[in-house]
Scaffold this motif. Structure first.
Motif, short mmCIF file in Angstrom:
data_model
loop_
_atom_site.label_atom_id
_atom_site.label_comp_id
_atom_site.label_asym_id
_atom_site.label_seq_id
_atom_site.Cartn_x
_atom_site.Cartn_y
_atom_site.Cartn_z
N LEU A 1 0.83 -1.20 0.00
CA LEU A 1 0.00 0.00 0.00
C LEU A 1 0.87 1.26 0.00
O LEU A 1 0.64 2.20 -0.77
N PHE A 2 1.88 1.29 0.85
CA PHE A 2 2.74 2.47 0.92
C PHE A 2 3.51 2.70 -0.37
O PHE A 2 3.74 3.84 -0.79
N TRP A 3 3.93 1.61 -1.04
CA TRP A 3 4.62 1.78 -2.33
C TRP A 3 3.69 2.42 -3.36
O TRP A 3 4.10 3.26 -4.15
N ARG A 4 2.43 2.02 -3.34
CA ARG A 4 1.48 2.56 -4.33
C ARG A 4 1.19 4.04 -4.05
O ARG A 4 1.02 4.83 -4.97
N VAL A 5 1.11 4.40 -2.78
CA VAL A 5 0.92 5.82 -2.43
C VAL A 5 2.10 6.64 -2.93
O VAL A 5 1.93 7.71 -3.55
N ALA A 6 3.32 6.15 -2.69
CA ALA A 6 4.52 6.87 -3.14
C ALA A 6 4.53 6.99 -4.66
O ALA A 6 4.85 8.05 -5.21
N GLY A 7 4.18 5.91 -5.36
CA GLY A 7 4.17 5.95 -6.82
C GLY A 7 3.14 6.91 -7.37
O GLY A 7 3.39 7.64 -8.34
N TRP A 8 1.96 6.93 -6.77
CA TRP A 8 0.87 7.81 -7.23
C TRP A 8 1.25 9.29 -7.08
O TRP A 8 1.07 10.08 -7.99
N ILE A 9 1.79 9.64 -5.93
CA ILE A 9 2.16 11.04 -5.69
C ILE A 9 3.35 11.45 -6.55
O ILE A 9 3.40 12.55 -7.11
N SER A 10 4.33 10.56 -6.67
CA SER A 10 5.54 10.91 -7.44
C SER A 10 5.23 11.08 -8.92
O SER A 10 5.88 11.89 -9.60
#
Length: 611
Positions: A100-109
């Motif tokens: 989940l945290f990886w997907r949040v980072a990818g979405w924002i970046s």
């Protein structure tokens, strides 16, 4: 802070742009500070990405500890199933949270990193446009454009490399070493010391390779510039049978670039090899140490699995750090080289107290103006010239006499070595660039058109003009007929620098553009040089309408185009040697009369069948 010139012509807007230019010039050759400038504009988004990556790596490391707990729970047997279920549930939650945290980072970046590249391109273009024309005369367009792209792309790659390649393994190694302390504090401290020494050695070696990376960046930019130069002049290349020589030249440039790239990459591979050997030995030693602790009953089976897993994490993580670190070094070097080229200080910055030019009466004065191009003799020598408002003045003289330089100085392309250039009594060095440009229209000898529609090109100096206004300007410039014959009319794309049009058609487009701009001062630089005699006669009426109620300064080698002018000024070696009306100068010995006599002699007598 504004990113680009948004059209704000107020004093506050001009102050912001000047301040931005001064600030940007300080980042030349300072890639890390330049990156931080743009990262700081999106602090919250970058903070979210950072915290998400930290949380994801933390969950991944905790998962390994969760596996250790699960193994130890299984060892306790089926007598205590609640311990197994609890360890299993914790492990599943950690795995889900990790993803989940990886997907949040990818979405924002995906949004933030792209926004950063947009900021960079806008500001770099804005800064580049503020350079004096002399800056562009010394640089290939392809080199400059490639460096703008290289700057933005380098920052984009650096952000992605840090976020996905450098930061996660760095956090993994730090976390893994900390978790090793749960099994053996001496082992953890030993890993810290060895890792610090290894990182320091890599840093020193990477710095030694910076020159190789910068050499590759310069060579790559040079190849880009050569490509743009040759492709943009392909007609010339073919006309002189130079395709094969250009191929050989390009092969030589490409070989030099490949050699520079190879030296850069091989140096990086040496660093990776050194790191791989060191970390392999380190991981084997750590695992052997753990097995020894197990053999003396100071570590559990789960501890051995945990240390083995952490050892591989440290091995792979530190390897990834090394790969990312050396890659970062290469991209930082390329960013530094590009920024050093683009962000050199402006040679002719707009004065802080510059005021808008007020053209009450469009008179022009050159007062004791001396000027020389860098490394060359003086082109103008104490030139004094006064042109009254509404006067039509033609500049005549041999090549190198200073005619084009007069027009260039009037447009403030260069600073005179001494003396002053004034419009309406105001020193143009102390007025705003935009107001000066608005006061001048020019029809150049070598007409340049953008690769856009004819409609956009014609209203380039007056973007708010209606299509009806454009058509009236085209009609006055006698270009409406040939435009109507084009497949898409005004929407026809002109081609690169107007390549789809003939020289005469491009000059008529330039005249229409000047008519539409409607500036009080008109500069004509061989405005009919590309026209045949019949076309020139046809367009003279358009020029007459264009020149009406304007101050006109014209350069013309064809003296017949100046016969209706109020005054002819003859220049030679940067000085005024003759001036007067065309009729007066025709009777006075000198350059004008001699040139006129030669041109009359060369002009064929009209044929009776054509009269």
């Amino acid at each position: 802070m504004d990113l680009v010139d948004d059209g704000d012509t107020s004093r506050a807007g001009r102050v912001r742009r000047r301040r931005r230019s001064r600030v940007l010039s300080r980042y030349a050759g300072r890639p890390i500070r330049l990156i931080w400038r743009y990262v700081a504009r999106h602090k919250f988004a970058h903070s979210v990405v950072l915290l998400s990556v930290v949380a994801a790596v933390g969950c991944a490391l905790a998962s390994q500890y969760g596996i250790r707990n699960l193994i130890d729970a299984l060892a306790s047997g089926r007598a205590h199933p609640q311990n197994v279920v609890r360890a299993f549930a914790v492990l599943v939650v950690l795995i889900l949270a990790d993803n989940l945290f990886w997907r949040v980072a990818g979405w924002i970046s995906a949004r933030t990193f792209v926004a950063v590249t947009g900021d960079i391109r806008r500001e770099m273009f804005d800064y580049l446009a503020g350079h004096a024309p002399s800056f562009f005369s010394d640089k290939q367009p392809g080199v400059l454009s490639s460096r703008i792209s290289a700057t933005a792309n380098a920052v984009y790659v650096l952000e992605n490399t840090v976020a996905w390649t450098a930061l996660p393994p760095s956090l993994t190694v730090i976390g893994a070493i900390a978790m090793v302390a749960a099994v053996s504090v001496p082992m953890s401290l030993t890993l810290v010391g060895i890792s610090a020494v290894l990182a320091f050695c890599l840093f020193l070696l990477a710095r030694k390779g910076t020159a190789r990376h910068e050499a590759f960046a310069k060579q790559a930019a040079s190849v880009d510039g050569e490509l743009v130069d040759v492709i943009g002049n392909m007609g010339l290349v073919r006309a002189f049978c130079a395709v094969f020589p250009e191929r050989r030249r390009f092969d030589g440039q490409l070989a030099a670039e490949n050699d520079a790239r190879k030296r850069s990459l091989l140096y990086l591979e040496k660093l990776r090899l050194l790191h791989a050997v060191a970390t392999s030995i380190l991981s084997a030693c750590v695992l052997g140490w753990t097995v020894w602790l197990w053999s003396i009953d100071q570590a559990t089976t789960g501890d051995v699995v945990l240390i083995g897993s952490l050892g591989f994490s440290i091995l792979h993580g530190s390897r990834d750090i090394a790969v990312a670190f050396v890659d970062l070094t290469q991209h930082v070097a390329r960013l530094g080289e590009a920024s050093e080229t683009l962000l050199i200080p402006h040679s002719m910055p707009e004065p802080t107290k510059a005021a808008p030019l007020e053209v009450r009466r469009a008179m022009v004065d050159f007062e004791n103006v001396t000027f020389a191009y860098p490394g060359r003799r003086a082109v103008l020598n104490s030139l004094n010239l006064h042109i009254e408002a509404g006067e039509r003045v033609g500049l005549v003289g041999p090549s190198g006499a200073g005619k084009s330089t007069v027009l260039a100085l009037l447009q403030h392309f260069y600073e005179p070595g001494s003396g002053t250039v004034r419009i309406s009594g105001q020193d143009i060095a102390h007025v705003t660039v935009q107001s000066l440009q608005a006061a001048l229209s020019i029809v150049p000898q070598d007409v340049t058109l953008l690769h856009r529609s004819l409609l956009e090109n014609i209203r380039y100096g007056c973007p708010d003009a209606s299509e009806a206004d454009v058509r009236r300007a085209c009609q006055d410039a006698h270009c409406l007929e040939f435009i109507a014959a084009l497949p898409e009319g005004l929407e026809t794309i002109s081609g690169d620098r107007g390549a789809k049009l003939s020289g005469g058609q491009r000059q008529r487009i330039a005249i229409a553009r000047a008519i539409l701009k409607d500036s009080p001062i008109l500069l004509l630089d061989e405005a009919t040089s590309a026209l045949d005699t019949a076309s020139e006669i046809a367009i003279q009426s358009a020029l007459e309408r264009l020149m009406k109620n304007r101050t006109v300064i014209a350069i013309a080698h064809r003296l017949s185009t100046l016969q209706s002018f109020d005054r002819i000024v003859v220049l030679n070696r940067g000085r005024v040697v003759q001036q007067g009306s065309p009729a007066q100068l025709a009777t006075v010995p000198g350059i004008y009369r001699d040139t006129l006599a030669r041109q009359i002699k060369r002009t064929p007598a009209p044929r009776p069948d054509l009269m």
